[in-house]
Design a protein around this motif. Structure first.
Motif, short mmCIF file in Angstrom:
data_model
loop_
_atom_site.label_atom_id
_atom_site.label_comp_id
_atom_site.label_asym_id
_atom_site.label_seq_id
_atom_site.Cartn_x
_atom_site.Cartn_y
_atom_site.Cartn_z
N UNK A 127 0.83 -1.21 0.00
CA UNK A 127 0.00 0.00 0.00
C UNK A 127 0.87 1.26 0.00
N UNK A 130 2.03 1.77 -3.46
CA UNK A 130 0.90 2.30 -4.22
C UNK A 130 0.78 3.81 -4.05
N UNK A 146 -10.81 11.38 -2.75
CA UNK A 146 -11.39 10.22 -2.09
C UNK A 146 -10.45 9.02 -2.13
N UNK A 147 -9.87 8.81 -3.29
CA UNK A 147 -8.92 7.71 -3.44
C UNK A 147 -7.72 7.92 -2.51
N UNK A 149 -7.66 9.62 0.28
CA UNK A 149 -8.11 9.40 1.66
C UNK A 149 -8.17 7.92 2.01
N UNK A 150 -8.80 7.15 1.15
CA UNK A 150 -9.05 5.76 1.48
C UNK A 150 -7.76 4.94 1.44
N UNK A 151 -6.83 5.37 0.61
CA UNK A 151 -5.54 4.68 0.55
C UNK A 151 -4.71 4.99 1.80
N UNK A 153 -5.93 5.86 4.61
CA UNK A 153 -6.64 5.17 5.70
C UNK A 153 -6.25 3.70 5.76
N UNK A 156 -2.92 3.40 7.42
CA UNK A 156 -3.00 3.59 8.87
C UNK A 156 -3.58 2.37 9.56
N UNK A 157 -4.56 1.77 8.89
CA UNK A 157 -5.22 0.57 9.40
C UNK A 157 -4.21 -0.57 9.57
#
Lengths: 170, 170
Positions: A127, A130, A146-147, A149-151, A153, A156-157
DNA sequence: CGATCCATGTAAATGGTTACATGATTTA
DNA sequence: TAAATCATGTAACCATTTACATGGATCG
């Protein structure tokens, strides 16, 4: 979600942990505890139990109006093998296998944690790569927010998960 | 995983964001970027595109050996509706919808974050309740150690997610 | 000239959900 | 006595994966 055939192992694990269980009791189990990690409906459970009995993984016993199943020696072998199979990049299976470990001293526990740690680290690296590959400049971030942000996130996860795994693994 | 019919919305979102796309290009897309959040194989994509064209969500255009699809006005409406549908306890759909948001100023962005925050908080409370309900004493923890671990992990996971959502939401 | 990629399609199999069905027992 | 719960089962449907199939273009 769920791709390969894992329901039989879930049933084996449940019956192994709880002792004799009826199809109905198993369907109730999915409304409690294990339901946080896996689900199956009764229309799937009953035929599956019958198949597993045919395959010699379970034996049944009729009491009152219910049929109770227990794990056979063969069933224990199958379950043990599944528990020892290498993990893949699938958190659900990690959770399930962990759920089926009763004892803190079971050597499989540390093994599972270690495997999952390696997988999560791989995913984290992927990730991160990426992110660097796709979001090279600020304009790209602004135009695909949005992409982005979600990447970030997702990264971090993985960090959080790795941190937890490291705190539990020996 | 994936239960209700969400593939058409993924295709709408992709074509909407990238402009004209062929079935082949879409199947390649799933090997990149969006592939981290969703996947579909070509044998699903091609018939789905045809169906969506039939339904007036897409128009097609043949160039060389490829058929390129674009989103119609009707398709835009359908996509917008889906994006605005309330979220359910399904992180995948949250990720996908977020992925489709291009612009940081899109009011839907904050809306999604807020919805997800509420859902995660509910889940957090639920899991906390579960922990208190099931693990009342130390013996229970020792005899169901894997379950204890995975439940406390799930709680930490929600905490981390909530923390992130709070840092992004207005 | 064989392998890989481009490009599209269908068929079969798998795993799962929803709906249909039945009948006994318990509870309000 | 109607509703809910116990208890089990099958049938239909749906989404997805894997396999089968074809043919042109490109590359080594």
């Amino acid at each position: 979600m769920p791709k390969k055939r894992i329901l039989p192992y879930v049933l084996l694990g449940l019956i192994n942990n709880k002792g004799k269980l009826s199809g109905y009791q198993i369907s109730q189990e999915f409304k409690n505890e294990v339901g946080d990690f896996w689900h199956a409906s009764h229309s799937q459970i009953y035929p599956e139990l019958a198949r597993m009995k045919d395959d010699g993984w379970l034996i049944d016993e009729d009491v009152d109006k219910s049929t109770f199943y227990s794990v056979t020696a063969e069933g224990h072998k199958i379950l043990r093998n599944w528990m020892q199979e290498p993990l893949t990049d699938n958190e659900e299976i990690f959770s399930l296998k962990l759920y089926f470990i009763k004892d803190q001293t079971d050597p499989l526990l540390n093994n599972l944690l270690q495997q999952e740690l390696e997988l999560r680290q791989e995913k984290y690296d992927y990730l991160k790569g990426r992110l660097e590959e796709v979001f090279t400049d600020d304009a790209t971030i602004q135009n695909n927010y949005g992409h982005y942000l979600i990447l970030t996130r997702a990264i971090e996860r993985e960090e959080n998960h790795i941190h937890w795994l490291k705190s539990k693994v020996n």
